[in-house]
Design an enzyme around this catalytic site. Structure first.
Site, mmCIF file in Angstrom:
data_model
loop_
_atom_site.group_PDB
_atom_site.id
_atom_site.type_symbol
_atom_site.label_atom_id
_atom_site.label_comp_id
_atom_site.label_asym_id
_atom_site.label_seq_id
_atom_site.Cartn_x
_atom_site.Cartn_y
_atom_site.Cartn_z
ATOM 1 C CG ASP A 153 39.798 44.728 45.125
ATOM 2 O OD1 ASP A 153 38.675 44.998 44.375
ATOM 3 O OD2 ASP A 153 40.978 44.390 44.619
ATOM 4 C CG ASP A 201 42.048 47.695 41.441
ATOM 5 O OD1 ASP A 201 42.761 47.084 42.154
ATOM 6 O OD2 ASP A 201 41.663 47.321 40.352
ATOM 7 C CG ASP A 259 44.273 34.793 43.576
ATOM 8 O OD1 ASP A 259 44.561 35.672 44.590
ATOM 9 O OD2 ASP A 259 44.134 35.505 42.228
HETATM 10 P P1 ATP Z 1 45.769 44.123 39.992
HETATM 11 O O1 ATP Z 1 44.431 44.783 40.615
HETATM 12 O O2 ATP Z 1 46.832 44.898 40.391
HETATM 13 O O3 ATP Z 1 45.506 43.481 38.901
HETATM 14 P P2 ATP Z 1 44.778 42.260 42.081
HETATM 15 O O4 ATP Z 1 45.433 41.193 42.761
HETATM 16 O O5 ATP Z 1 44.042 43.495 43.099
HETATM 17 O O6 ATP Z 1 45.760 42.887 41.142
HETATM 18 P P3 ATP Z 1 42.025 41.835 41.279
HETATM 19 O O7 ATP Z 1 41.415 41.206 40.132
HETATM 20 O O8 ATP Z 1 41.737 43.372 41.567
HETATM 21 O O9 ATP Z 1 43.420 41.601 41.364
HETATM 22 O O10 ATP Z 1 41.313 41.154 42.647
HETATM 23 C C1 ATP Z 1 41.476 41.618 44.052
HETATM 24 C C2 ATP Z 1 41.802 40.622 44.893
HETATM 25 O O11 ATP Z 1 40.654 39.499 44.673
HETATM 26 C C3 ATP Z 1 42.887 39.488 44.365
HETATM 27 O O12 ATP Z 1 44.447 40.366 45.317
HETATM 28 C C4 ATP Z 1 42.627 38.340 45.530
HETATM 29 O O13 ATP Z 1 42.906 38.625 46.742
HETATM 30 C C5 ATP Z 1 41.213 38.271 44.879
HETATM 31 N N1 ATP Z 1 40.848 37.452 43.729
HETATM 32 C C6 ATP Z 1 40.814 37.889 42.340
HETATM 33 N N2 ATP Z 1 40.686 37.067 41.502
HETATM 34 C C7 ATP Z 1 40.498 35.773 42.329
HETATM 35 C C8 ATP Z 1 40.535 34.534 41.750
HETATM 36 N N3 ATP Z 1 40.326 34.340 40.420
HETATM 37 N N4 ATP Z 1 40.590 33.493 42.774
HETATM 38 C C9 ATP Z 1 40.740 33.672 43.993
HETATM 39 N N5 ATP Z 1 40.733 35.142 44.389
HETATM 40 C C10 ATP Z 1 40.858 36.112 43.699
HETATM 41 MG MG MG Z 2 42.945 45.049 42.298
#
Ligand code: ATP
Ligand code: MG
Length: 499
Positions: free
Chosen positions: A95, A93, A171
């Site tokens: 962001d 996805d 994170d």
């Molecule tokens: P995936 O979508 O592949 O599971 P992702 O890293 O993109 O992994 P998301 O949950 O889509 O995870 O979150 C997007 C971004 O938002 C993360 O890459 C991170 O930068 C930030 N993020 C998400 N959750 C947290 C958190 N609990 N604390 C701090 N930053 C976060």
């Molecule tokens: Mg993501």
């Protein structure tokens, strides 16, 4: 090392990678390279020297980035989308981070809505795809929009800030890389590129503080490191070990979101194994954890098979229902409780109902399970004894049930570890391939597994109907059959094709 490095950055072209590295080296010599997790200067990798291209980004995300840019705002792709594109994985996805406020974003996109309290952000919706657009945020401690609760947890995180501040509140270092739509460069404030190169998963800043702020990061680290096949940095790991027990007081809804990500990301097997290796299953599925810890190789085999199946479906772009995997995680306990009541003579339907309610109520204290999933889970469970022992029209009718597919898959997996179910499972596999006319005959003669449960099914299935008495076809309604049986003289099995 060199090999590992090449492998990890397979998404970068060789030339880009070498350029990227010489860039890193040059910066290091002049003290400009961002040190992993420590504040330092920004590293900007220009367009063409990394593998995040407009082509690697989904169409909808590009539309959002372009529109924000055209409206005079800065707009960056950030998080998993950039991380995955850099290592050559297909992003799941996208962001987006921008300097536009949620209200401005909302006004730019008709198809958008502001969501969230803890993190206010905007969802821009394109059909089934949702692009998350967030305004740059500063550390929660910097203003009135942030709030820290008990045990150092973040309660609200709505202090807007600069892109650099936004990077530091993310994170993990590899999750804080930004792709700038204005010039196609990749921007790194936290040493994420160096960590991507070495295959290291590392919290930004002081690991213990950052973990305590949000214990769900423990689960995120394990899941994402498993997905990327990265090593977790030792200091990050030690903080995770200290904080893990805080997962016990994480809201069930939040944990459920993580469980979904665990199962649906396409790396369910790897993630699940890693969750177990880090002894975190006890915070998600304590009942299952207890069983696995007591030693249950057959159960392990069954769960592995279910997870492999799920990953294959995700890879093939097929839909998956979390209900199916959740049904698996809880089945051993549902089955055991129901079996005890069945042994006491309770009809299986009632026993399964009671067991399902009891197991689900234990589980719901840990992870929420919305009704749209728990409903189908119960249906899958209730269909098991029916698939095992119904014959004739009643058996064929099961194929019209909306849960048939999932319940049949479920039976097949159970059969891989329980020989008594093998015949039933292969009969169902075969009957689905038969033409209509042959099904009726096959259903009348099918071998059934009556030896699994001590009692009868109950509910609408009368004792005896489970086997020979129902060896008919043509879809008789239960009432009609009972009435007719009462009228017929004893000894009539009611086995007429038209019944
Ligand atoms: P995936 O979508 O592949 O599971 P992702 O890293 O993109 O992994 P998301 O949950 O889509 O995870 O979150 C997007 C971004 O938002 C993360 O890459 C991170 O930068 C930030 N993020 C998400 N959750 C947290 C958190 N609990 N604390 C701090 N930053 C976060
Ligand atoms: Mg993501």
């Amino acid at each position: 090392m060199e090999n590992g490095l090449l492998k990890k950055l397979s998404g970068l072209s060789r030339a880009a990678m070498h350029k990227g590295r010489s860039l890193l080296n040059k910066k290091a010599a002049t003290g400009h390279i961002p040190q992993a997790g420590k504040k330092s200067e920004v590293l900007i990798v220009p367009a063409g020297e990394h593998s995040v291209t407009r082509k690697a980004i989904g169409r909808s995300a590009l539309k959002v980035l372009d529109k924000l840019h055209e409206a005079g705002h800065s707009a960056y792709l950030v998080g998993g989308g950039v991380r995955d594109a850099l290592v050559g994985l297909k992003p799941k996805d996208f962001d987006i981070a921008t300097d536009a406020s949620p209200e401005t974003i909302r006004s730019l996109f008709r198809n958008s809505r502001i969501i969230g309290r803890r993190f206010r952000l905007v969802h821009v919706v394109y059909g089934r795809e949702i692009i998350e657009v967030a305004t740059f945020r500063a550390a929660h401690s910097k203003g009135a929009g942030g709030e820290i609760g008990a045990a150092g947890r973040i309660v609200r995180d709505n202090v807007f800030g600069s892109i650099e501040e936004d990077a530091y509140r993310r994170d993990f270092t590899v999750n804080a890389l930004y792709y700038n739509i204005a010039d196609d460069s990749v921007v790194d404030y936290v040493g994420g590129l160096a960590d991507l190169e070495s295959g290291t998963f590392r919290l930004i800043g002081d690991p213990l503080t950052r973990c305590a702020e949000d214990p769900v990061r423990v689960l995120r680290a394990v899941r994402l490191a498993a997905k990327l096949e990265f090593e977790i940095d030792p200091k990050t790991l030690s903080a995770m070990e200290q904080i893990a027990t805080e997962l016990k007081s994480t809201p069930p809804a939040r944990l459920f979101e993580e469980v979904l990500k665990l199962f649906q990301g396409g790396y369910a097997l790897r993630s699940f194994r890693s969750i177990r290796e880090h002894d975190l299953l006890r915070f998600l599925f304590p009942l299952l954890d207890k069983r696995l810890k007591a030693g249950a190789p057959e159960l392990e085999g069954m769960i592995d098979a279910a997870l492999i199946n799920t990953d294959k479906r995700v890879a093939a772009g097929k839909p998956i229902t979390p209900a199916y995997l959740l049904a698996f995680m809880l089945w051993p306990d549902v089955e055991e409780y129901a079996m005890l009541d069945s042994e006491k003579g309770m009809p299986i339907t009632d026993a399964l109902q009671l067991a399902a309610d009891s197991v689900l109520s234990t589980q719901l204290r840990i992870t929420s399970i919305p009704r749209r999933f728990s409903g189908p889970m119960k249906e899958i469970w209730q269909m098991q004894p029916r698939l095992e022992r119904l014959r004739g029209a009643r058996a064929l009718k099961l194929m019209e049930d909306r849960r048939f597919r999932a319940a049949y898959d479920f039976l097949c997996l159970r059969a891989t570890v329980d020989d008594r179910l093998k015949e039933s499972a292969s009969w169902w596999t075969k009957v689905q391939t038969l033409p209509e006319e042959q099904r009726i005959d096959a259903a009348a003669k099918r071998p059934v597994a009556l030896d699994i449960w001590p009692s009868d099914i109950g509910a609408d299935v009368a004792p005896g109907e489970e086997s020979a008495a129902s060896a008919t076809a043509g879809g008789p309604a239960k009432k009609k059959r009972r009435r007719r049986r009462r009228r017929k003289p004893a000894g009539d099995k009611g086995a007429t094709p038209s019944s």
